[in-house]
Design a protein around this motif. Sequence first.
Motif, PDB file in Angstrom:
ATOM      1  N   HIS A 175      12.866  39.478  20.797  1.00  0.00           N
ATOM      2  CA  HIS A 175      12.752  40.428  21.700  1.00  0.00           C
ATOM      3  C   HIS A 175      10.971  40.326  21.319  1.00  0.00           C
ATOM      4  CE1 HIS A 175      12.230  44.600  23.799  1.00  0.00           C
ATOM      5  NE2 HIS A 175      11.436  44.572  22.501  1.00  0.00           N
ATOM      6  N   GLY A 176      10.167  40.432  22.485  1.00  0.00           N
ATOM      7  CA  GLY A 176       8.688  40.416  22.323  1.00  0.00           C
ATOM      8  C   GLY A 176       7.965  40.712  23.876  1.00  0.00           C
ATOM      9  N   ILE A 177       6.823  40.386  23.681  1.00  0.00           N
ATOM     10  CA  ILE A 177       6.078  40.474  25.066  1.00  0.00           C
ATOM     11  C   ILE A 177       5.165  38.881  25.086  1.00  0.00           C
ATOM     12  CG2 ILE A 177       5.741  42.747  24.801  1.00  0.00           C
ATOM     13  CD1 ILE A 177       3.070  42.375  23.828  1.00  0.00           C
ATOM     14  N   ILE A 178       5.081  38.819  26.260  1.00  0.00           N
ATOM     15  CA  ILE A 178       4.384  37.400  26.801  1.00  0.00           C
ATOM     16  C   ILE A 178       3.557  37.728  27.893  1.00  0.00           C
ATOM     17  CG2 ILE A 178       6.196  36.160  27.984  1.00  0.00           C
ATOM     18  CD1 ILE A 178       5.830  33.722  26.427  1.00  0.00           C
ATOM     19  N   THR A 179       2.490  36.617  28.288  1.00  0.00           N
ATOM     20  CA  THR A 179       1.948  36.904  29.201  1.00  0.00           C
ATOM     21  C   THR A 179       2.697  37.032  30.625  1.00  0.00           C
ATOM     22  OG1 THR A 179       0.102  35.909  30.700  1.00  0.00           O
ATOM     23  CG2 THR A 179       1.141  34.508  29.435  1.00  0.00           C
ATOM     24  N   SER A 180       2.180  37.691  31.805  1.00  0.00           N
ATOM     25  CA  SER A 180       3.159  37.607  32.827  1.00  0.00           C
ATOM     26  C   SER A 180       2.708  36.710  33.765  1.00  0.00           C
ATOM     27  CB  SER A 180       2.627  39.153  33.723  1.00  0.00           C
ATOM     28  OG  SER A 180       1.431  39.326  33.718  1.00  0.00           O
ATOM     29  N   ALA A 181       1.654  35.837  33.355  1.00  0.00           N
ATOM     30  CA  ALA A 181       1.443  34.594  34.104  1.00  0.00           C
ATOM     31  C   ALA A 181       2.644  33.683  34.013  1.00  0.00           C
ATOM     32  CB  ALA A 181       0.358  34.055  33.410  1.00  0.00           C
ATOM     33  N   TYR A 182       3.618  33.782  32.782  1.00  0.00           N
ATOM     34  CA  TYR A 182       4.878  32.791  32.959  1.00  0.00           C
ATOM     35  C   TYR A 182       5.902  33.458  33.547  1.00  0.00           C
ATOM     36  CZ  TYR A 182       2.030  30.890  28.826  1.00  0.00           C
ATOM     37  OH  TYR A 182       1.170  30.252  27.941  1.00  0.00           O
ATOM     38  N   ILE A 183       6.892  32.653  33.799  1.00  0.00           N
ATOM     39  CA  ILE A 183       8.331  33.205  34.732  1.00  0.00           C
ATOM     40  C   ILE A 183       9.248  33.352  33.292  1.00  0.00           C
ATOM     41  CG2 ILE A 183      10.023  32.395  36.076  1.00  0.00           C
ATOM     42  CD1 ILE A 183       7.844  30.978  37.633  1.00  0.00           C
ATOM     43  N   ALA A 184       9.888  34.408  33.471  1.00  0.00           N
ATOM     44  CA  ALA A 184      10.703  34.531  32.488  1.00  0.00           C
ATOM     45  C   ALA A 184      12.174  34.715  33.231  1.00  0.00           C
ATOM     46  CB  ALA A 184      10.708  35.844  31.546  1.00  0.00           C
ATOM     47  N   LEU A 185      13.147  33.625  32.925  1.00  0.00           N
ATOM     48  CA  LEU A 185      14.415  33.350  33.282  1.00  0.00           C
ATOM     49  C   LEU A 185      15.440  34.466  32.402  1.00  0.00           C
ATOM     50  CD1 LEU A 185      14.423  29.791  34.466  1.00  0.00           C
ATOM     51  CD2 LEU A 185      13.926  31.876  35.766  1.00  0.00           C
ATOM     52  N   ARG A 186      16.243  35.126  33.125  1.00  0.00           N
ATOM     53  CA  ARG A 186      17.322  35.506  32.353  1.00  0.00           C
ATOM     54  C   ARG A 186      18.765  35.504  33.116  1.00  0.00           C
ATOM     55  NH1 ARG A 186      19.652  39.870  35.229  1.00  0.00           N
ATOM     56  NH2 ARG A 186      18.317  40.625  36.997  1.00  0.00           N
ATOM     57  N   ALA A 187      19.579  35.077  32.116  1.00  0.00           N
ATOM     58  CA  ALA A 187      20.960  34.736  32.841  1.00  0.00           C
ATOM     59  C   ALA A 187      21.604  35.891  33.508  1.00  0.00           C
ATOM     60  CB  ALA A 187      22.034  34.041  31.718  1.00  0.00           C
ATOM     61  N   VAL A 188      22.522  35.355  34.554  1.00  0.00           N
ATOM     62  CA  VAL A 188      23.017  36.547  35.222  1.00  0.00           C
ATOM     63  C   VAL A 188      24.302  36.322  35.374  1.00  0.00           C
ATOM     64  CG1 VAL A 188      20.949  37.111  36.894  1.00  0.00           C
ATOM     65  CG2 VAL A 188      22.537  35.344  37.516  1.00  0.00           C
ATOM     66  N   LYS A 189      24.955  35.267  34.730  1.00  0.00           N
ATOM     67  CA  LYS A 189      26.337  34.737  34.592  1.00  0.00           C
ATOM     68  C   LYS A 189      26.435  34.433  33.372  1.00  0.00           C
ATOM     69  CE  LYS A 189      28.389  31.527  36.213  1.00  0.00           C
ATOM     70  NZ  LYS A 189      28.886  30.625  37.350  1.00  0.00           N
ATOM     71  N   SER A 190      27.695  34.381  32.750  1.00  0.00           N
ATOM     72  CA  SER A 190      28.258  33.697  31.554  1.00  0.00           C
ATOM     73  C   SER A 190      27.799  32.287  31.225  1.00  0.00           C
ATOM     74  CB  SER A 190      29.695  34.086  30.993  1.00  0.00           C
ATOM     75  OG  SER A 190      29.873  33.686  29.699  1.00  0.00           O
ATOM     76  N   LEU A 191      26.897  31.758  30.471  1.00  0.00           N
ATOM     77  CA  LEU A 191      26.608  30.439  30.621  1.00  0.00           C
ATOM     78  C   LEU A 191      25.932  30.428  29.110  1.00  0.00           C
ATOM     79  CD1 LEU A 191      23.078  30.673  31.092  1.00  0.00           C
ATOM     80  CD2 LEU A 191      23.865  30.702  33.316  1.00  0.00           C
ATOM     81  N   ASN A 192      25.676  28.847  28.823  1.00  0.00           N
ATOM     82  CA  ASN A 192      24.761  28.624  27.483  1.00  0.00           C
ATOM     83  C   ASN A 192      23.348  28.538  27.814  1.00  0.00           C
ATOM     84  OD1 ASN A 192      23.891  26.834  25.654  1.00  0.00           O
ATOM     85  ND2 ASN A 192      25.731  27.241  24.609  1.00  0.00           N
ATOM     86  N   THR A 193      22.438  29.387  27.614  1.00  0.00           N
ATOM     87  CA  THR A 193      21.133  29.288  28.023  1.00  0.00           C
ATOM     88  C   THR A 193      20.534  27.927  27.359  1.00  0.00           C
ATOM     89  OG1 THR A 193      20.646  30.574  26.334  1.00  0.00           O
ATOM     90  CG2 THR A 193      20.733  31.705  28.518  1.00  0.00           C
TER      91      THR A 193
END
Length: 616
Positions: free
Chosen positions: A100-118
């Motif tokens: 858990h943390g913060i990162i510049t919003s210039a980056y795209i952060a992808l979060r899984a929306v279904k069960s998968l191995n990230t």
Amino acid sequence: MREMKDSGIEWIGRIPKSWNVHPLYYYFGERKNRNSLGLESNLLSLSYGRVIRKDINTSNGLLPESFNTYNIIEANDIIIRPTDLQNDKRSLRTGLCSEHGIITSAYIALRAVKSLNTAFFHYLLHAYDVIKVFYNMGNGVRQGLNFAEFSHLMVYEPSIAEQHRIASYLDRKCSEIDDLVTDIEKQIETLEQYKRSVITEAVTKGLKPDVEMKDSGIEWIGMLPFKWALTRIGSLYSLRVEKVSDKDYSPLSVTMKGILPQLETAAKTNDGDNRKLVKKGDFVINSRSDRRGSCGISPYDGSVSLINTVMSPRENMNPSYYNWLFHCSLFSDEFYRCGHGIVDDLWTTNWQDMKNIILPVPPLDEQQAIADYLDSKCAEIESIIADKQKQLDTLAEYKKSLIYEYVTGKKEVPMTVAVVIDPHAVLYGFIVDKLGASIRGKTQVQKILYLLDYYIGINQNTTYHRFKHGPYDINLDSYIDELVTHGWYKKAYSNADILVKGDNHDEFVERYSTHFVQYESKINLLIDFVKSMKTSQLERIATLFAVWNDFIIEGIDMPTDDQIIDDVMTNWTENKANTKRETWQGTLDKMKINNIVPRGIGNHTIASSRRELNNE
């Protein structure tokens, strides 16, 4: 050999027939959670393909005054750098977040929306990055992407069990490669240190270890051979000040490897008519501290920018000896100590500062002998370093190829390869065995898994979502699939979420019986405490624990009972308001009596999207 099919993706070609192809948005949404209140302070950064912690105190003033616009991200988010897509130097644009943390919003952060191995999808996007798939996707001068564009990227999906198998195999193989790389890099650094020590010893002490020595009276030189003299730089070199144009004299670059023709890709100034003349044999040194060690004898006529000092050697000195002396780290430190400026990266040592620096003066024959020795010795060291650098390049290419071959299905992870599964899958099996006849389903097991992670502290990087039945790990089904795929467990009946021992259960026990042995007594105590509880009561305990733990993570070390219960009933999910307040209070009292109290470890729970809630 398994059957293959055309993926329909140009840069991938054929993939296993059973793999499904979808746009990225089928698997991932964009995490947009602004740190608007500025409460989060764990600063993260994407560096060389890894999401790492960034020390605010060592960032040289390059950070904003406020992190309110930064994005809050979670463990297992995939981070994409979507800018400067045409810049080859900005490689490795993907990283997998582990906390858990913060990162510049210039980056795209992808979060899984279904069960998968990230981890599998991170390896896949890493392979896309390496083969420059992203390069043709951007728009605009900076060749940047946004999530709307990026989400239409076509990707593919093996079964969840195969995702785990591929990711686990690549984790292990890439870790082995990374260990080799680290070892070779340490060897290179040792050689570089040895080279620096050889240069320093030769240029300040000479080549005769038993020669009589004297105190130079100069701090950075120390003791020096008795027959050596001392003089100032201004007595050995004269300053060259002629101004020329780069149209008449080819531009040169002053680097740590010497004076080289300027590359066509090098940044150009608009002041090409205002440069310094360099003649073959001149010594050129960059006066700026951020270019430390950039200097050398020029083998060319040409021109350099005004920030450089150009010196013409006088008679009765050996330029090669002084070239090595100027590359000595002790001289470099003295050179910049004599400079001046406001901040580190603008610190400058000009000719007026430089000309009075005192240098050793060996006899001319010794100057030549030292220069010849260092030419030979350092060439030998550099040859070894070059060989090791080739090893690094070979390992880098091998790692790229390895990832590509397995994530595209061109190569298959052998079933005989020792399977490394998620520790949660192991814990899931432990819980099933310990519950025995008391097992009622995966919701019960999930709440126990949560408490094992955050009460006992086994897996503190797990991300839990706020679901109707309490804290939930969206990868839970993948743990079940792993256990079932290997025959260690099976479903009690068709479509059931209750697991019982499978045909290969003995293999599971044999392979994983020693896992988490250090936690065994705590695991037994916790499961004995909750095994007889109704699932609804266990849900309440896990939910209250999660909210209480979140308060501590936020900096509220001792939240009141009312704060905890109010947050559960108003900020979790709507159904939590249906349970009476006194019921929540009774459960909270029972937790305190039995010391089921959080310590503020792990990641903050995150609110689940409507899509996730509908898929429960």
